[in-house]
Write an enzyme that holds these catalytic residues in place. Structure first.
Site, PDB file in Angstrom:
ATOM      1  N   LYS A   1      49.761  57.621  73.627  1.00  0.00           N
ATOM      2  CA  LYS A   1      50.072  57.882  72.210  1.00  0.00           C
ATOM      3  C   LYS A   1      51.545  57.582  71.922  1.00  0.00           C
ATOM      4  O   LYS A   1      51.890  57.059  70.852  1.00  0.00           O
ATOM      5  CB  LYS A   1      49.755  59.335  71.870  1.00  0.00           C
ATOM      6  CG  LYS A   1      50.174  59.781  70.456  1.00  0.00           C
ATOM      7  CD  LYS A   1      49.529  58.936  69.368  1.00  0.00           C
ATOM      8  CE  LYS A   1      49.587  59.602  68.003  1.00  0.00           C
ATOM      9  NZ  LYS A   1      50.931  59.913  67.535  1.00  0.00           N
TER      10      LYS A   1
ATOM     11  N   GLU B   1      54.042  50.998  66.771  1.00  0.00           N
ATOM     12  CA  GLU B   1      54.021  51.230  65.317  1.00  0.00           C
ATOM     13  C   GLU B   1      55.407  51.011  64.703  1.00  0.00           C
ATOM     14  O   GLU B   1      55.537  50.400  63.633  1.00  0.00           O
ATOM     15  CB  GLU B   1      53.529  52.650  65.053  1.00  0.00           C
ATOM     16  CG  GLU B   1      53.458  53.077  63.614  1.00  0.00           C
ATOM     17  CD  GLU B   1      53.051  54.540  63.503  1.00  0.00           C
ATOM     18  OE1 GLU B   1      53.717  55.283  62.760  1.00  0.00           O
ATOM     19  OE2 GLU B   1      52.072  54.946  64.168  1.00  0.00           O
TER      20      GLU B   1
END
Length: 468
Positions: A182, A189
């Site tokens: 993650k 991102e």
């Protein structure tokens, strides 16, 4: 009557995940440290199979065994405090799932500590924000596989579904693997967002495009190989007008915030010795954006070229598109190389192609080209770098001239492109059989006797560089 799963922490993410779980036929107990949020949850959950509790004892006793508890509290000390309060109330075999924005090293530490008490622990990355939590997030659970198997049905039910119907969840690996993946997802991102922002800067500053034309450009791009959630919402953003019927985005202060996961990703890359240049430049870009007052003052003192463009705008816009796609590929190549190295060092056995598959829906970086990453690792599970996969190799070979032109034009016109520049520098460095690091080794040996190796003979050498 006991409930099938419990959720602790009723801020927006915890509340929405509880509703998501309940909507798939599970009974859910909920608890929050402040009773006001529990009361609000009750009020908002009329007709739902949500069971409120007002103490940890009541909460734990309301759950069927082995208990399944999802922690959605603030990462760090609050998570530790909640676990410490729960432990005396739990039985061997109960399962704790930390769904917070947790540093993977904390997850490794907690996994070791809880293993001593026979409590199963899962550290789970949750991507998709508050909407994803409610309608279907991408889930990245790591920990004991036996514990994962006991909650797999629930996680499979609540996860986002890809177009082929597959759930965007899979067992990631032992201890901190889920939260680690993650973390890297969030780093990627950062890079995606920075590269899109640089594309916008080129359109606005260099090509003089209106917000309507910029919006249409992103919508057009979203119909092709750049199709992704971030490209889609960027088109929407440029269509939004404020109360004066002007583009709202142009009124937003240009200081980008962050929660720190991009920084964690960059720090970890430094520790691993992995070149994560594009993501790290994206973190630095947010840092420099935050010193707005300094930049305003510097803009009055420091000179540079005035942006102007007299070429074919349509042709250059296509070059920006190609530069964006190639840079995106380079960024993912770096992120997946980082996960590959971390997997080796931690013996996680990450299945890199599967990670691309669970990011296809539910998460912020969902994109069409993730299928290409899955295909690359299916074709070659030992692939060292995505740039070496035939599909990606062909794209970067074809698109590199466009990226070079965009970067050069940005430099000549004083339009900063840290992400694009880092991408072409990474590409050129990675494809270079020889780099000038030989001089650096000579310098290190000169001033510190650090020694060096030679190309033409075996051994380790030290030279007396000047005669005494």
């Amino acid at each position: 009557m006991t409930q099938q799963i419990g959720v602790i922490g009723l801020a927006v993410m915890g509340k929405n995940l509880a509703w998501n779980i309940e909507s798939h036929g599970y009974s859910v107990s909920v608890f929050n440290r402040s009773s006001e949020k529990t009361d609000l949850m009750v009020e908002e959950s009329k007709g739902k199979n949500i069971h409120p509790t007002y103490s940890l004892e009541e909460f734990v006793n309301s759950l069927e065994k082995p208990r399944k508890i999802l922690l959605m509290v603030q990462a760090g000390k609050a998570t530790d405090a909640t676990i410490d309060s729960l432990l005396p109330l739990l039985d061997d075999g109960d399962i704790l799932i930390d769904g917070g924005n947790t540093n993977y090293q904390d997850t490794i530490r907690r996994n070791k500590a809880l293993a001593q008490s026979a409590i199963n622990f899962i550290g789970m990355g949750v991507s998709g924000g508050e909407i994803g939590a409610l309608t279907g997030p991408s889930l990245m659970p790591g920990g004991q596989e036996e514990a994962y198997n006991k909650v797999a049905d629930i996680l499979d039910a609540i996860a986002a579904k890809a177009k082929d119907g597959a759930s965007c969840v899979t067992y990631i690996g032992p201890n901190g693997a889920g939260h680690y993946v993650k973390m890297v997802h969030n780093g990627i991102e950062y890079a995606d967002m920075q590269l899109i922002a640089e594309s916008y800067a080129m359109m606005k500053e260099l090509l003089g495009m209106s917000h309507e034309d910029i919006a249409q450009t992103f919508k057009d791009w979203n119909a092709g190989e750049l199709e992704s959630y971030l490209i889609e919402i960027t088109g929407d953003i440029f269509m939004k007008l404020d109360e004066n019927k002007e583009a709202l985005v142009e009124k937003i202060l240009d200081t980008a915030g962050q929660k720190g996961t991009g920084k964690w990703t960059s720090i970890n890359a430094l520790e691993l010795g992995i070149p994560l240049t594009i993501i790290t430049e994206s973190v630095f870009a947010r840092f420099i954006s935050s010193i707005k007052e300094e930049r305003v003052n510097a803009s009055k003192e420091l000179n540079g070229p005035k942006a102007s463009f007299d070429g074919d705008k349509k042709d250059f816009l296509e070059k920006i598109r190609k530069a964006l796609y190639m840079s995106k590929i380079c960024s993912y190549a770096q992120g997946f190389a980082q996960m590959r190295k971390a997997s080796e060092d931690n013996e996680w056995n990450l299945k890199l192609g599967d990670l691309a598959m669970i990011w296809r829906e539910g998460c912020i970086i969902r994109a069409q080209f993730l299928q290409k990453i899955k295909d690359a690792y299916d074709n070659n599970p030992g692939l060292q770098n995505l740039l070496l996969d035939p599909y990606f190799k062909n794209i970067v070979t074809e698109y590199q001239d466009a990226l070079r032109d965009v970067v050069a034009t940005g430099v000549q016109n004083g339009v900063p492109t840290p992400g694009f520049s880092s991408s072409i520098n990474y590409y050129d460095s990675y494809r270079a059989a020889d780099l000038p690091a030989n001089l650096i080794q000579a310098q290190r040996d000169y001033f510190g006797a650090h020694t060096y190796e030679r190309k033409d003979k075996e051994g380790v050498f030290h030279t007396q560089w000047i005669e005494e």
